[in-house]
Write an enzyme that holds these catalytic residues in place. Structure first.
Site, short mmCIF file in Angstrom:
data_model
loop_
_atom_site.label_atom_id
_atom_site.label_comp_id
_atom_site.label_asym_id
_atom_site.label_seq_id
_atom_site.Cartn_x
_atom_site.Cartn_y
_atom_site.Cartn_z
N ASP A 1 1.24 -0.99 0.07
CA ASP A 1 -0.29 0.00 -0.08
C ASP A 1 0.82 0.94 0.14
O ASP A 1 1.78 1.23 -0.04
CB ASP A 1 -1.06 -0.16 1.34
CG ASP A 1 -0.57 -0.01 2.42
OD1 ASP A 1 0.40 0.46 2.60
OD2 ASP A 1 -1.09 -0.48 3.32
N ASP B 1 -5.78 10.54 -6.46
CA ASP B 1 -6.41 9.40 -7.28
C ASP B 1 -5.11 9.57 -7.93
O ASP B 1 -4.81 8.47 -8.88
CB ASP B 1 -7.43 9.62 -7.72
CG ASP B 1 -8.50 9.28 -6.97
OD1 ASP B 1 -8.80 8.06 -6.76
OD2 ASP B 1 -9.87 9.64 -6.89
N ASP C 1 -5.56 2.83 -1.67
CA ASP C 1 -3.99 2.57 -1.88
C ASP C 1 -3.84 1.49 -1.70
O ASP C 1 -2.46 0.74 -1.87
CB ASP C 1 -3.48 3.09 -0.44
CG ASP C 1 -3.67 3.14 0.65
OD1 ASP C 1 -4.44 2.67 0.84
OD2 ASP C 1 -2.79 3.95 1.61
#
Length: 319
Positions: free
Chosen positions: A194, A211, A237
């Site tokens: 992540d 984003d 994420d």
């Protein structure tokens, strides 16, 4: 040429006199290492017989990866399905080294059938018998691929923002590739990762620019894994990467490349005042760190947790 043909399995059941008559209808062709002879989904009008060298047969699967379907060695042949049935090739055939092929073009086969019908029938009967044998040998392989494709096609398989696969598809692929690897004794690795401190990034620059960070990170991952793995977005994420035929050392190397590439990337064009973008990655590998599917998943998750606990922006693998 007939002397060479006598040594090849395809022609062993054909008499010497018939080989002398058949030889002029074939042509010899040299192929260099890495050259593609036939591409998957192409319709070819030639029969290829391997005289020297090795031609590998591979099947393209979702995720831009290839699964080996076997090797064509001297005496083996390919292209017969397209030549006789007009169907596209199910595999890609690529020279694994320098090769010499005997090639029977469609027009030469037609001439053979017209000029030497008895010899043509003998050759076609031999091809048919060996093709049936090969199909029986590969039936379980094809059934596995078809079943996986049918299941995957029933769902929406990509993430709308990034264009990579989504979690349901990856879960399906994970189970299938793990079982395939376990059955054929080849390694497979799984990465969970992540973006570090993504909540802070989102709060600092807003959802739209956050984003854009995610999309940029995906591009970096793609650049590292190329066609050697399947990447999926788990949500937010979080990402997972499946690496068929990668052992632990190879997986750690790839994960390290991803981590370094993300850390070294320039995100300044996305937003000013953007916090540093780094990633934490957990790695599991069969059979190095996990012997079953449950452990395969759990070790990747535990390794990611450890990477975060140890300060983030790092790669870990729980043994």
């Amino acid at each position: 040429m007939e002397k060479r043909m006598r040594t090849l399995g395809l022609f062993r059941a054909i008499g010497d006199d018939a080989l002398v008559r058949l030889a002029p209808y074939f042509e010899e062709r040299s192929v260099n290492t890495g050259d593609t002879v036939v591409s998957q989904n192409d319709r070819v009008d030639e029969l290829f017989v391997v005289a020297e060298g090795r031609v590998e047969s591979v099947l393209a699967l979702p995720g831009s990866i290839e699964r080996s379907h076997g090797d064509c060695l001297p005496g083996d042949f390919f292209g017969e399905v397209s030549l006789f049935a007009g169907r596209p090739s199910s595999d890609t055939y690529r020279a694994a080294g320098p090769c010499r092929l005997l090639v029977l073009r469609e027009e030469r086969l037609s001439a053979l059938m017209e000029e030497l019908p008895a010899d043509a029938v003998a050759l076609i009967a031999r091809l048919l018998g060996l093709t049936i044998r090969n199909l029986r040998a590969s039936s379980s392989f094809l059934a596995d691929v078809v079943r996986w494709g049918e299941r995957a096609s029933r769902r929406v398989i990509t993430d709308e923002l990034t264009g990579v696969y989504n979690r349901p598809f990856l879960e399906d692929a994970l189970e299938n590739f793990f079982e395939i690897s376990k059955s054929n004794g080849k390694p497979v690795a799984f990465l969970m990762m992540d973006v570090d401190n993504f909540r802070e990034i989102n709060a600092a620059v807003g959802r739209e620019r956050a984003d854009a960070v995610i999309v940029r990170v995906v591009g970096i991952i793609r650049g590292v894994i190329s066609s050697h793995g399947i990447i999926a977005r788990y949500g937010g994420d979080e990402f997972s990467i499946l690496l068929p035929e990668a052992d632990l050392d190879r997986a750690l190397s790839i994960a390290g490349e991803i981590r370094a590439a993300v850390q070294g990337a320039d995100f300044s064009d996305i937003a000013s005042g953007l916090p540093p973008v780094t990633t934490s990655i957990g790695v599991s590998a069969f059979p190095d760190t996990a012997a079953d599917l449950a452990a395969f998943r759990e070790k990747a998750d535990a390794s990611l947790y450890r990477a975060k606990e140890m300060g983030r922006n790092r790669v870990e693998a729980v043994r």
